[in-house]
Design an enzyme around this catalytic site. Structure first.
Site, short mmCIF file in Angstrom:
data_model
loop_
_atom_site.label_atom_id
_atom_site.label_comp_id
_atom_site.label_asym_id
_atom_site.label_seq_id
_atom_site.Cartn_x
_atom_site.Cartn_y
_atom_site.Cartn_z
N SER A 280 72.40 64.74 58.17
CA SER A 280 73.45 65.64 58.68
C SER A 280 72.99 67.09 58.44
O SER A 280 72.15 67.36 57.57
CB SER A 280 74.74 65.39 57.91
OG SER A 280 75.59 66.51 57.97
N TYR B 274 79.81 64.21 50.53
CA TYR B 274 79.13 63.98 51.81
C TYR B 274 77.81 64.75 51.83
O TYR B 274 76.76 64.20 52.15
CB TYR B 274 80.04 64.44 52.96
CG TYR B 274 79.47 64.19 54.33
CD1 TYR B 274 79.36 62.90 54.83
CD2 TYR B 274 79.04 65.25 55.13
CE1 TYR B 274 78.83 62.68 56.10
CE2 TYR B 274 78.52 65.03 56.39
CZ TYR B 274 78.41 63.74 56.87
OH TYR B 274 77.87 63.53 58.12
#
Ligand code: NAD
Length: 272
Positions: free
Chosen positions: A154, A167
């Site tokens: 990501s 995350y």
């Protein structure tokens, strides 16, 4: 080099964890268009079957399998099913992952409000949920001396996004693990096994929709900030990943391993 029509991909077998999701489903779909048999793995068989139906309607070949990426026994069962049916596995895409609402620190909160169980869940899903399927399915690659692993990182891996600590940390761990596994598998089993990652920028998915868009479809303040910080000025759409995926899955990238490819409209390249 010959003009590449990706003909070598026809008849290959891929397994996409989280394949019922927005990005996993899109990646399975493009591979299937090039003749790859797409295995859709997800938490429920209904979700996986719905994604299979979409691929079949578009003329592709696909199958559904239910497994939790955090459950090694279920992963081994899935591997047995695939090997019994197809005798091989060529591509593993670790697309199951994401953030969870409880693991997001609210706009008026601080790190001290973070709840360990939520943090643990998001760390587990993203990093253990990538390592465990890689362990189970790359055993097939080691025996075959061929195979491709693609992890999904990501934009928050390289420069952490505010509020999503677990995350961001777990996606950074995926970048690290991608390199580690690339070295491990090439070093022990040869140059037929490649491990790379794709780092998408911001794509509207089910998990981040409420963070980025209002119920009316307008940008939230966070969505606005992200678009301002994206030189191309838009969110990604699943098809934006197609080129990177085809490159990494095909013979176009035979000497590429241990890399992370940003697909982010320039998000990682800009500072202000
Ligand atoms: P999504 O929620 O649409 O898809 C995720 C899928 O994973 C779902 O189908 C879900 O059921 C499945 N899943 C969740 N937990 C699982 C488990 N334990 N075992 C098996 N399957 C499980 O999300 P998406 O936007 O398609 O994201 C896919 C991947 O891309 C994730 O790793 C996410 O972090 C990453 N990513 C997404 C974006 C984005 O903007 N959407 C950006 C960067 C990275």
């Amino acid at each position: 080099m010959k003009i590449n029509e990706f003909a070598e991909l026809k008849g290959k077998v891929a397994l996409i964890t989280g394949g019922a999701g927005v990005l996993g489903g899109g990646m399975a779909g493009i591979l299937a268009q090039y003749g790859v048999i797409a295995g859709i793995m997800d938490l429920t068989i209904e979700g996986a079957e719905a994604a299979v139906d979409v691929i079949k309607k578009n003329g592709g070949v696909a199958f559904a399998v239910k497994a939790n990426v955090l459950n090694k026994e279920e992963l081994i069962q899935a591997r047995d099913i695939i090997i019994e049916k197809y005798g091989k596995l060529d591509i593993l895409i670790n697309a199951a992952g994401g953030n969870m609402p409880g693991a997001t620190i609210g706009p008026d909160q601080a790190i001290y409000d973070m709840q360990l169980p939520h943090l643990q869940k998001v760390l587990d899903l993203n990093i253990i949920g990538t390592i465990l399927p890689s362990q189970v399915f790359s055993e097939v690659f080691a025996k075959q001396k061929s195979g491709i692993v693609i992890n999904i990182s990501s934009a928050s891996a390289q420069r952490p996004l505010s509020r999503v600590v677990g995350y961001s940390a777990s996606k950074a761990a995926i970048d690290n693990f991608t390199k580690w596994l690339a070295v491990e598998l090439a070093g022990k089993y040869g140059d037929g096994i490649r491990v790379n990652a794709i780092a998408p920028g911001f794509f509207i998915g089910e998990q981040n929709r409420a963070l980025l868009l209002t119920p009316d479809g307008d940008l939230t303040p966070r969505g606005e900030k992200i678009i301002e910080h994206t030189p191309m000025g838009r969110f990604g759409v699943p098809e934006d990943l197609d080129g990177a995926l085809m490159f990494l899955c095909s013979n176009m990238s035979t000497f590429v391993t241990g890399t992370v490819l940003n697909i982010d409209g320039g998000f990682a390249a800009t500072s202000i």
